[in-house]
Scaffold this active site. Structure first.
Site, PDB file in Angstrom:
ATOM      1  N   SER A  45      -1.556 -13.771  -8.552  1.00 44.71           N
ATOM      2  CA  SER A  45      -2.501 -12.973  -7.656  1.00 44.71           C
ATOM      3  C   SER A  45      -4.133 -13.302  -7.907  1.00 44.71           C
ATOM      4  CB  SER A  45      -2.259 -11.425  -8.023  1.00 44.71           C
ATOM      5  OG  SER A  45      -3.396 -10.733  -7.431  1.00 44.71           O
ATOM      6  N   GLY A  46      -4.792 -13.487  -6.976  1.00 44.22           N
ATOM      7  CA  GLY A  46      -6.156 -13.800  -6.834  1.00 44.22           C
ATOM      8  C   GLY A  46      -7.035 -12.460  -7.407  1.00 44.22           C
ATOM      9  N   LEU A  47      -6.415 -11.496  -6.896  1.00 45.61           N
ATOM     10  CA  LEU A  47      -7.114 -10.366  -7.099  1.00 45.61           C
ATOM     11  C   LEU A  47      -6.876  -9.852  -8.670  1.00 45.61           C
ATOM     12  CD1 LEU A  47      -8.360  -7.471  -6.897  1.00 45.61           C
ATOM     13  CD2 LEU A  47      -6.021  -6.502  -6.088  1.00 45.61           C
ATOM     14  N   ASP A  57     -12.862 -10.519  -6.439  1.00 52.64           N
ATOM     15  CA  ASP A  57     -12.079 -11.242  -5.783  1.00 52.64           C
ATOM     16  C   ASP A  57     -12.677 -11.768  -4.478  1.00 52.64           C
ATOM     17  OD1 ASP A  57      -9.459 -12.356  -5.077  1.00 52.64           O
ATOM     18  OD2 ASP A  57      -8.896 -10.630  -4.255  1.00 52.64           O
ATOM     19  N   ASP A  84      -1.420 -17.465  -5.256  1.00 51.98           N
ATOM     20  CA  ASP A  84      -2.390 -16.941  -4.174  1.00 51.98           C
ATOM     21  C   ASP A  84      -3.728 -17.881  -4.202  1.00 51.98           C
ATOM     22  OD1 ASP A  84      -4.128 -15.577  -2.687  1.00 51.98           O
ATOM     23  OD2 ASP A  84      -4.214 -13.916  -3.928  1.00 51.98           O
ATOM     24  N   ASP A  86      -5.930 -18.218  -2.271  1.00 56.31           N
ATOM     25  CA  ASP A  86      -7.063 -17.839  -1.193  1.00 56.31           C
ATOM     26  C   ASP A  86      -7.076 -18.607  -0.015  1.00 56.31           C
ATOM     27  OD1 ASP A  86      -7.521 -15.986  -3.097  1.00 56.31           O
ATOM     28  OD2 ASP A  86      -9.004 -16.906  -4.167  1.00 56.31           O
ATOM     29  N   GLU A 113      -4.810 -18.652   3.181  1.00 57.02           N
ATOM     30  CA  GLU A 113      -4.992 -17.520   4.042  1.00 57.02           C
ATOM     31  C   GLU A 113      -5.992 -18.048   4.959  1.00 57.02           C
ATOM     32  OE1 GLU A 113      -5.866 -14.594   0.688  1.00 57.02           O
ATOM     33  OE2 GLU A 113      -7.574 -14.251   1.983  1.00 57.02           O
ATOM     34  N   LYS A 119     -13.785 -16.138  -0.100  1.00 52.69           N
ATOM     35  CA  LYS A 119     -12.951 -15.256   0.698  1.00 52.69           C
ATOM     36  C   LYS A 119     -13.285 -13.621  -0.076  1.00 52.69           C
ATOM     37  CE  LYS A 119      -9.869 -13.166  -1.372  1.00 52.69           C
ATOM     38  NZ  LYS A 119      -8.674 -13.341  -1.564  1.00 52.69           N
ATOM     39  N   ASN A 121     -11.499  -9.807  -0.357  1.00 48.87           N
ATOM     40  CA  ASN A 121     -10.004  -9.040  -0.575  1.00 48.87           C
ATOM     41  C   ASN A 121      -9.688  -8.302   0.736  1.00 48.87           C
ATOM     42  OD1 ASN A 121      -8.228  -6.594  -1.227  1.00 48.87           O
ATOM     43  ND2 ASN A 121      -7.809  -8.234  -2.739  1.00 48.87           N
ATOM     44  N   SER A 122      -8.425  -8.350   1.333  1.00 51.87           N
ATOM     45  CA  SER A 122      -8.218  -8.012   2.531  1.00 51.87           C
ATOM     46  C   SER A 122      -8.376  -6.419   2.777  1.00 51.87           C
ATOM     47  CB  SER A 122      -6.749  -8.246   2.934  1.00 51.87           C
ATOM     48  OG  SER A 122      -6.560  -9.637   2.514  1.00 51.87           O
ATOM     49  N   ARG A 158      -0.638 -17.648   5.309  1.00 55.38           N
ATOM     50  CA  ARG A 158      -0.624 -16.189   5.142  1.00 55.38           C
ATOM     51  C   ARG A 158      -1.494 -15.865   6.555  1.00 55.38           C
ATOM     52  NH1 ARG A 158      -3.434 -12.671   0.398  1.00 55.38           N
ATOM     53  NH2 ARG A 158      -4.514 -11.220   1.533  1.00 55.38           N
ATOM     54  N   HIS A 189       0.362 -10.199   6.488  1.00 59.93           N
ATOM     55  CA  HIS A 189      -0.265  -8.898   5.633  1.00 59.93           C
ATOM     56  C   HIS A 189      -0.795  -8.062   6.684  1.00 59.93           C
ATOM     57  CE1 HIS A 189      -1.424  -7.180   1.858  1.00 59.93           C
ATOM     58  NE2 HIS A 189      -2.750  -8.034   1.962  1.00 59.93           N
TER      59      HIS A 189
HETATM   60  C1  SPV Z   1      -3.762 -10.826  -4.121  1.00 64.22           C
HETATM   61  O1  SPV Z   1      -2.868 -10.191  -4.973  1.00 64.22           O
HETATM   62  O2  SPV Z   1      -4.791 -11.259  -4.555  1.00 64.22           O
HETATM   63  C2  SPV Z   1      -3.349 -10.624  -2.827  1.00 64.22           C
HETATM   64  C3  SPV Z   1      -2.821  -9.533  -2.000  1.00 64.22           C
HETATM   65  O3  SPV Z   1      -4.051 -11.533  -1.873  1.00 64.22           O
HETATM   66  S1  SPV Z   1      -3.930  -8.548  -1.653  1.00 64.22           S
HETATM   67  O4  SPV Z   1      -4.713  -7.994  -2.644  1.00 64.22           O
HETATM   68  O5  SPV Z   1      -3.379  -7.480  -1.011  1.00 64.22           O
HETATM   69  O6  SPV Z   1      -4.754  -9.416  -0.527  1.00 64.22           O
HETATM   70 MG    MG Z   2      -5.636 -12.477  -2.892  1.00 66.39          MG
END
Ligand code: SPV
Ligand code: MG
Length: 294
Positions: A45-47, A57, A84, A86, A113, A119, A121-122, A158, A189
């Site tokens: 996971s990027g986060l 992130d 992930d 990004d 994505e 980027k 975070n979504s 993504r 997502h």
């Molecule tokens: C992550 O886990 O970094 C993701 C999922 O990209 S989210 O945090 O939902 O964007």
């Molecule tokens: Mg991410």
């Protein structure tokens, strides 16, 4: 144990006719914990990789720092890692170099994505975020697929159309373009607390290619609904990092207040468990074999 490469393992998971689950890890130790729990794959996971470095992130950790971290995760485990990635850390050229480096470190797959570098975070003001140009993003997917030397390496595209407020038609238009560009699967997502967006997408998408979801926000949806809808893979995207945060905060506060260890000792893993996870016994055996014995 399996004789399959990590890329084969991941591709099989993506293409399997069952709903599969992968779980987030953010360093070598958490990757090992995911594997021991029985998961067949890891979400890099990027986060949470950013968070464990103590940064945001927003591509504040460089891609090579992420890569070095992934190497520890990959070395510690036998199961495949889906990174992930990004936005691919740049344009098509950066994407190609990323793919080559991921293959060298035995990372099985990457998800990119359709947003802009750096980027965000979504779940942070998603609807204010600009999307990537669709054709440019298709070029990035094609470049990635051309760069891989292992046929089984997977690239997941993504689609952030729901996150950025563009709706179903745009999500489908982009997913189809990414599919045509060679993406091995689509991650759709959504930031809603209900699964309506991803279910509507899947109904229209059908079985054109595998669809991956991240139910962080629509967590109360019964898993059976995902299974019945024919999704390929569910990502539990951040839950080990979040559980670690809760436990570490409690332990630190308790130690700060109590000034002794009795209040926490039986609530935390013994040191012997840490040694086990690190593989200390294996080194002790090796020492018997390789060090002079007197
Ligand atoms: C992550 O886990 O970094 C993701 C999922 O990209 S989210 O945090 O939902 O964007
Ligand atoms: Mg991410």
């Amino acid at each position: 144990m399996t004789n399959q490469t990590k890329t084969q393992q991941f591709k099989n998971l993506l293409l399997s006719d069952q709903l599969e689950f992968i779980c987030e890890a953010h360093n070598g130790l958490s990757a090992k914990i995911v594997e021991e729990a029985g998961f067949k794959g890891i979400w890099g996971s990027g986060l949470t990789i950013s968070a464990q470095f103590g940064v945001r992130d927003n591509n504040e950790a460089s891609w090579t720092q992420v890569l070095d971290n992934l190497e520890f995760m990959s070395d510690a485990t036998q199961i495949p890692i889906l990174l992930d990635g990004d936005t691919g850390y740049g344009n098509f050229n950066n994407m190609q170099r990323l793919i080559r480096k991921l293959e060298q470190r035995h990372i099985a797959a990457v998800c990119i994505e359709d947003k802009l570098f750096p980027k965000t975070n979504s779940f942070l003001k998603g609807d204010a975020q600009p999307m990537a140009d669709m054709d440019e993003f298709c070029g990035k997917i094609k470049a990635g697929k051309d760069a891989q030397t292992d046929d089984d390496f997977c690239i997941i595209a993504r689609v952030e159309a729901f996150i950025c407020g563009w709706g179903l038609a745009e999500a489908l238009r982009r997913a189809e373009a990414y599919h045509q560009a060679g993406a091995d699967g689509i991650l759709i997502h959504s930031a809603l607390a209900i699964p309506d967006e991803i279910l509507a997408f899947k109904r229209e998408w059908g079985n054109r290619s595998p669809v991956v979801i991240v139910p962080t926000k629509y967590y109360s949806t019964p898993t059976e609904i995902f299974r019945q809808s024919g999704f390929s893979m569910v990502i539990w995207a951040n839950h080990l990092l979040r559980s670690a945060v809760t436990t570490m905060q409690k332990t630190a506060q308790t130690l700060m207040e109590n000034q002794h260890l009795l209040a926490i000792e039986d609530r935390i893993a013994p040191v012997s468990e840490v040694f086990r996870l690190q593989g200390a016994a294996e080194l002790q055996e090796a020492e018997k074999r390789y060090l002079p014995q007197n």
